[in-house]
Design a protein around this motif. Structure first.
Motif, PDB file in Angstrom:
ATOM      1  N   ARG A  36       1.019  -1.106  -0.001  1.00 52.26           N
ATOM      2  CA  ARG A  36       0.140   0.184   0.002  1.00 52.26           C
ATOM      3  C   ARG A  36       0.838   1.225   0.032  1.00 52.26           C
ATOM      4  N   VAL A  37       1.916   1.242   0.784  1.00 50.95           N
ATOM      5  CA  VAL A  37       2.914   2.370   0.878  1.00 50.95           C
ATOM      6  C   VAL A  37       3.456   2.734  -0.468  1.00 50.95           C
ATOM      7  N   LYS A  38       4.055   1.586  -1.019  1.00 45.82           N
ATOM      8  CA  LYS A  38       4.498   1.540  -2.283  1.00 45.82           C
ATOM      9  C   LYS A  38       3.684   2.173  -3.330  1.00 45.82           C
ATOM     10  N   LEU A  39       2.564   1.508  -3.614  1.00 43.22           N
ATOM     11  CA  LEU A  39       1.638   2.051  -4.414  1.00 43.22           C
ATOM     12  C   LEU A  39       0.996   3.391  -4.233  1.00 43.22           C
ATOM     13  N   LEU A  40       0.996   3.878  -2.884  1.00 43.20           N
ATOM     14  CA  LEU A  40       0.739   5.368  -2.882  1.00 43.20           C
ATOM     15  C   LEU A  40       1.735   6.325  -3.203  1.00 43.20           C
ATOM     16  N   ALA A  41       2.963   5.647  -3.110  1.00 44.83           N
ATOM     17  CA  ALA A  41       4.114   6.531  -3.353  1.00 44.83           C
ATOM     18  C   ALA A  41       4.321   6.771  -4.745  1.00 44.83           C
ATOM     19  N   GLU A  42       3.738   5.835  -5.576  1.00 48.78           N
ATOM     20  CA  GLU A  42       3.807   5.831  -7.147  1.00 48.78           C
ATOM     21  C   GLU A  42       2.632   6.709  -7.548  1.00 48.78           C
ATOM     22  N   THR A  43       1.795   7.192  -6.782  1.00 52.70           N
ATOM     23  CA  THR A  43       0.627   7.972  -7.340  1.00 52.70           C
ATOM     24  C   THR A  43       1.253   9.181  -7.637  1.00 52.70           C
ATOM     25  N   TYR A 112      -4.735  -6.282 -16.869  1.00 50.33           N
ATOM     26  CA  TYR A 112      -4.459  -7.201 -15.623  1.00 50.33           C
ATOM     27  C   TYR A 112      -3.289  -6.704 -14.697  1.00 50.33           C
ATOM     28  N   ASP A 113      -2.652  -5.751 -15.095  1.00 49.90           N
ATOM     29  CA  ASP A 113      -1.408  -5.354 -14.367  1.00 49.90           C
ATOM     30  C   ASP A 113      -2.092  -4.531 -13.435  1.00 49.90           C
ATOM     31  N   GLN A 114      -3.086  -3.795 -13.589  1.00 46.18           N
ATOM     32  CA  GLN A 114      -3.730  -2.948 -12.761  1.00 46.18           C
ATOM     33  C   GLN A 114      -4.596  -3.775 -11.742  1.00 46.18           C
ATOM     34  N   HIS A 115      -5.242  -4.775 -12.261  1.00 44.05           N
ATOM     35  CA  HIS A 115      -6.278  -5.524 -11.513  1.00 44.05           C
ATOM     36  C   HIS A 115      -5.743  -6.808 -10.410  1.00 44.05           C
ATOM     37  N   THR A 116      -4.883  -7.471 -11.071  1.00 43.84           N
ATOM     38  CA  THR A 116      -4.677  -8.669 -10.399  1.00 43.84           C
ATOM     39  C   THR A 116      -3.439  -8.614  -9.272  1.00 43.84           C
ATOM     40  N   PRO A 117      -2.435  -8.024  -9.795  1.00 47.01           N
ATOM     41  CA  PRO A 117      -1.504  -7.833  -8.787  1.00 47.01           C
ATOM     42  C   PRO A 117      -1.334  -6.496  -7.996  1.00 47.01           C
ATOM     43  N   LYS A 118      -2.240  -5.523  -8.449  1.00 45.98           N
ATOM     44  CA  LYS A 118      -2.351  -4.425  -7.359  1.00 45.98           C
ATOM     45  C   LYS A 118      -3.750  -4.315  -6.716  1.00 45.98           C
ATOM     46  N   HIS A 119      -4.729  -4.311  -7.447  1.00 48.08           N
ATOM     47  CA  HIS A 119      -6.259  -4.152  -6.632  1.00 48.08           C
ATOM     48  C   HIS A 119      -6.404  -5.374  -5.881  1.00 48.08           C
ATOM     49  N   ARG A 134      -6.493   8.445  -1.996  1.00 47.64           N
ATOM     50  CA  ARG A 134      -5.685   8.312  -3.092  1.00 47.64           C
ATOM     51  C   ARG A 134      -5.719   6.908  -3.660  1.00 47.64           C
ATOM     52  N   GLU A 135      -6.325   5.861  -2.674  1.00 48.04           N
ATOM     53  CA  GLU A 135      -6.483   4.577  -3.253  1.00 48.04           C
ATOM     54  C   GLU A 135      -7.439   4.588  -4.368  1.00 48.04           C
ATOM     55  N   TYR A 136      -8.360   5.683  -4.546  1.00 47.37           N
ATOM     56  CA  TYR A 136      -9.173   5.418  -5.463  1.00 47.37           C
ATOM     57  C   TYR A 136      -8.748   4.967  -6.742  1.00 47.37           C
ATOM     58  N   ARG A 137      -7.504   5.528  -7.203  1.00 46.30           N
ATOM     59  CA  ARG A 137      -6.819   5.035  -8.210  1.00 46.30           C
ATOM     60  C   ARG A 137      -6.599   3.607  -8.528  1.00 46.30           C
ATOM     61  N   LEU A 138      -6.671   2.859  -7.188  1.00 45.41           N
ATOM     62  CA  LEU A 138      -6.449   1.377  -7.265  1.00 45.41           C
ATOM     63  C   LEU A 138      -7.576   0.821  -7.643  1.00 45.41           C
ATOM     64  N   VAL A 139      -8.941   1.458  -7.544  1.00 48.03           N
ATOM     65  CA  VAL A 139     -10.288   0.752  -7.441  1.00 48.03           C
ATOM     66  C   VAL A 139     -11.165   1.320  -8.628  1.00 48.03           C
TER      67      VAL A 139
END
Ligand SMILES: [Zn+2]
Ligand SMILES: [Zn+2]
Length: 246
Positions: A36-43, A112-119, A134-139
Motif C-alpha cells: 500500500r505504501v509503495k503504490l501510494l508513493a507511485e501515485t 491485468y497489471d492494474q487489477h490482479t497484482p495491485k487491486h 488516493r487509493e481510489y486510483r486502485l479501485v
C-alpha cells in the motif's frame, strides 16, 4: 471467517521485467501494508481522487442526457433495448473480468497489471476498505479503461444509427454508459470503510459480500466475476459462497 490465503505476486526483482503472477498463497498483513505504501508513493502528484471519482460519471451523465434527448417517437419494442443491453453488458463485465483482468490478455495487458497484482493484492475478503482517498486510483476504472469503453461503444452506436435505428442507438448508448457509471459507484462502495453510510443498505451489503468473496485469491480467477449485479454469475454458475470449496 478470515481467509487463509491472500493474493501474492512474484517480486519484480525475482523475475526481471516479469509478468506478475498471482499465487494462491497469503500476503501477510505487513506485506500488504508495505505494498500500500509503495503504490501510494507511485501515485502521480497530479492525481486528484475527487476528480477521478466525479469527472467520468459527470461526463457519462451528460452523454446519457444527450442520447436521451435525441430520441423521437419512442415505441414499446424499442424500449426493450434497455434490458437487452443491460444483460449483454452484464455478460460482457463477467467475460472481460475473467479473460482480461485475471489473465494477461496480449491486447490489453495493462488491465491485468492494474487489477490482479495491485487491486487484488491489496484488498482481500476481510480487508476490503481503502485507507486513503488516493487509493481510489486502485479501485476506479483507469483512464485507458474508460477510453477502451468509449472507443467500443461509439462505433456500435454509430452503426445502429446508420442502419436506421436511431432510437435504439440512443438507448443502447444511454444504457451502456449508465451501466459503466453504476459499475464505478458500486465497486467503489464495496471498497469504502465498513462503517460508511453507503454500506448500511442491505442491497449494497449483499453485493459487497459477493465481491468480497471474489477477493479471496483462491476464488478470484473463476468465481463471483460480476462486480455489479451477479446476473451472469448465476447464468454461468460461478456464484461462490463462503468459505470456499477445497
Ligand atoms: Zn474490488
Ligand atoms: Zn477481480
Amino acid at each position: 471467517m478470515a481467509p487463509e490465503t491472500a493474493t501474492i505476486v512474484d517480486p519484480p526483482e525475482r523475475r526481471g521485467r516479469s509478468v506478475p503472477r498471482p499465487l494462491e498463497t497469503a500476503l501477510p498483513p505487513e506485506r500488504r501494508e508495505a505494498l500500500r505504501v509503495k503504490l501510494l508513493a507511485e501515485t502521480p502528484r497530479w492525481y486528484v481522487p475527487s476528480v477521478h471519482m466525479l469527472a467520468p460519471s459527470a461526463v457519462g451523465l451528460v452523454m446519457i442526457a444527450v442520447a436521451l434527448s435525441l430520441i423521437e417517437h419512442l415505441t414499446a419494442w424499442q424500449l426493450l433495448t434497455v434490458p437487452v443491453v443491460y444483460v449483454l453488458a452484464n455478460a460482457n463485465e463477467w467475460t472481460i473480468h475473467r479473460m482480461a483482468l485475471h489473465r494477461r490478455h496480449p491486447l490489453a495487458p495493462v488491465l491485468y497489471d492494474q487489477h490482479t497484482p495491485k487491486h487484488h493484492a491489496l484488498y482481500v475478503t476481510d480487508d476490503m476498505a481503502v485507507r486513503d482517498r488516493r487509493e481510489y486510483r486502485l479501485v476506479l476504472i483507469p483512464a485507458y479503461g474508460l477510453f477502451l469503453i468509449f472507443t467500443t461503444t461509439l462505433p456500435i452506436t454509430a452503426a445502429i444509427w446508420w442502419l436506421g435505428y436511431r432510437n435504439v442507438a440512443c438507448l443502447y448508448a444511454a444504457t451502456a454508459i449508465a451501466y459503466t457509471v453504476s459499475y464505478e459507484w458500486l465497486h467503489l462502495s464495496y471498497h469504502l470503510p465498513h462503517d460508511h453510510p453507503v454500506g448500511r443498505s442491505r442491497l449494497i451489503g449483499r453485493l459487497r459480500r459477493h465481491h468480497a468473496i471474489h477477493h479471496d485469491p483462491r476464488l478470484m480467477q473463476r468465481w463471483n466475476l460480476n462486480v455489479t449485479v451477479p446476473l451472469w454469475d448465476v447464468v454461468m454458475r460461478t456464484v461462490a459462497e463462503y468459505p470456499p470449496p477445497r
